[in-house]
Design an enzyme around this catalytic site. Structure first.
Site, PDB file in Angstrom:
ATOM      1  N   LYS A 151       8.108 -13.701   4.376  1.00 36.51           N
ATOM      2  CA  LYS A 151       8.363 -12.428   5.088  1.00 36.51           C
ATOM      3  C   LYS A 151       7.774 -12.483   6.506  1.00 36.51           C
ATOM      4  O   LYS A 151       7.695 -13.567   7.083  1.00 36.51           O
ATOM      5  CB  LYS A 151       7.816 -11.245   4.288  1.00 36.51           C
ATOM      6  CG  LYS A 151       8.272 -11.256   2.841  1.00 36.51           C
ATOM      7  CD  LYS A 151       7.996  -9.977   2.123  1.00 36.51           C
ATOM      8  CE  LYS A 151       8.400 -10.142   0.655  1.00 36.51           C
ATOM      9  NZ  LYS A 151       8.528  -8.891  -0.037  1.00 36.51           N
ATOM     10  N   GLU A 177      17.193  -9.261  -7.559  1.00 34.43           N
ATOM     11  CA  GLU A 177      15.894  -8.714  -7.167  1.00 34.43           C
ATOM     12  C   GLU A 177      15.927  -7.193  -7.299  1.00 34.43           C
ATOM     13  O   GLU A 177      16.195  -6.486  -6.307  1.00 34.43           O
ATOM     14  CB  GLU A 177      15.599  -9.085  -5.716  1.00 34.43           C
ATOM     15  CG  GLU A 177      15.431 -10.556  -5.472  1.00 34.43           C
ATOM     16  CD  GLU A 177      14.399 -10.820  -4.386  1.00 34.43           C
ATOM     17  OE1 GLU A 177      13.459 -11.576  -4.658  1.00 34.43           O
ATOM     18  OE2 GLU A 177      14.506 -10.250  -3.291  1.00 34.43           O
ATOM     19  N   HIS A 229      18.447  -9.071   1.649  1.00 37.75           N
ATOM     20  CA  HIS A 229      17.165  -8.720   1.027  1.00 37.75           C
ATOM     21  C   HIS A 229      17.005  -7.202   1.090  1.00 37.75           C
ATOM     22  O   HIS A 229      17.407  -6.572   2.074  1.00 37.75           O
ATOM     23  CB  HIS A 229      16.022  -9.424   1.774  1.00 37.75           C
ATOM     24  CG  HIS A 229      14.733  -9.358   1.026  1.00 37.75           C
ATOM     25  ND1 HIS A 229      13.952  -8.230   1.004  1.00 37.75           N
ATOM     26  CD2 HIS A 229      14.098 -10.269   0.248  1.00 37.75           C
ATOM     27  CE1 HIS A 229      12.894  -8.452   0.253  1.00 37.75           C
ATOM     28  NE2 HIS A 229      12.954  -9.678  -0.223  1.00 37.75           N
TER      29      HIS A 229
END
Ligand code: PEP
Length: 267
Positions: free
Chosen positions: A14, A169, A97
């Site tokens: 990240k 996710e 994401h």
């Protein structure tokens, strides 16, 4: 039966680590990561760390992923970096994401265009999909995954789609959101659903060939169980990937699992 893929272990750093911190972590990590034919360790540093890390790593041990890129190949887009520019640096790119969907308001269409741009430039997309806690509680997980996957892959051929990595996710399981711990059987169900979705669009073969991995608060204690889920071929690790010891243990779990699978195949 399809040939098994390598187990993928992806470290999403990240927006953490400056160049010297990233370099220090890589030099420590190099010692613990082996050249291993059945496990692929992927590092996803920040964009500014990508180039120095690419010069430092042993490419037999690590592959690199970018965390994002812009879908146009070149032009007047101040501040952006294209997939074309990342071609020599990154083997993979993380797309869709939840942090990008939520904080940067990336739309389904933008994500679809990024997936296409990655494929056009020879970079393998790691497409992240997953529902919020409210959506799960409302029984909408299937619809959310259907919409996210259907749109993101809509410009690809079956062959291109079979090379994509889909990371399931669930947002409620990501450590920087709710961070709830998902049960492996909950994940197994969604992994199966994702493969069926892909099979429904592109055919059975693509549904089997596409790589599906899991991400959401994976750590050294849980990694083995998630990687062992039927149909799940690896893990995407956020927080724990910044900790040298925890990430080393996650990679060790992948080695142990691959050894176990190897043994079963030989029997
Ligand atoms: C992620 O960033 O994709 C992620 C899964 O993070 P964490 O492992 O910290 O939940």
């Amino acid at each position: 039966m399809k040939k098994p893929h390598k187990i993928l272990v992806i470290a999403n750093w990240k927006m953490n680590l400056n160049v010297s911190q990233a370099s220090f972590l890589v030099s420590k990590r190099e010692k613990n990561v082996k050249v291993q034919k059945n496990v692929e360790v992927v590092l996803a540093p920040s964009l500014q760390d990508l180039q120095p890390v690419s010069l430092q790593i042993d490419r037999r041990k690590f592959r690199l992923a970018a965390q994002n890129a812009y879908f146009k190949d070149e032009g007047a887009y101040t501040g952006e970096v294209s997939f074309t520019m990342l071609r020599e640096l990154a083997h993979y790119v993380i797309i869709g994401h939840s942090e990008r969907r939520i904080y940067f308001k990336e739309s389904f269409e933008e994500i679809r265009d990024k997936v296409s741009a990655a494929v056009r430039n020879g970079i393998t997309p790691i497409l992240c999909v997953g529902e919020t806690k409210t959506e799960r509680r409302g029984g909408e997980t299937g619809q959310v995954l259907h919409d996210q996957i259907g749109t993101a892959l809509s410009d690809l051929t079956a062959e291109e789609a079979s090379n994509v990595v889909i990371a399931y996710e669930p947002i409620w399981a990501i450590s920087t959101f709710e961070g709830d711990i998902a049960k492996p059987d909950e994940i197994e169900q969604e992994v199966k659903f994702i493969r069926n979705q892909v099979a429904g669009i592109f055919g059975e073969k693509t549904g089997q060939e596409v790589r599906v991995i899991y991400g959401g608060s994976v750590d050294d204690h849980s990694a083995g169980a998630y990687m062992g889920i039927k149909g799940c071929e690896g893990v995407l690790v956020g927080g724990a990937s910044l900790n040298y010891h925890r990430f080393s243990k996650i990679v060790e779990s992948a080695y142990a699992l691959s050894k176990e699978k190897d043994g079963k195949e030989k029997r």
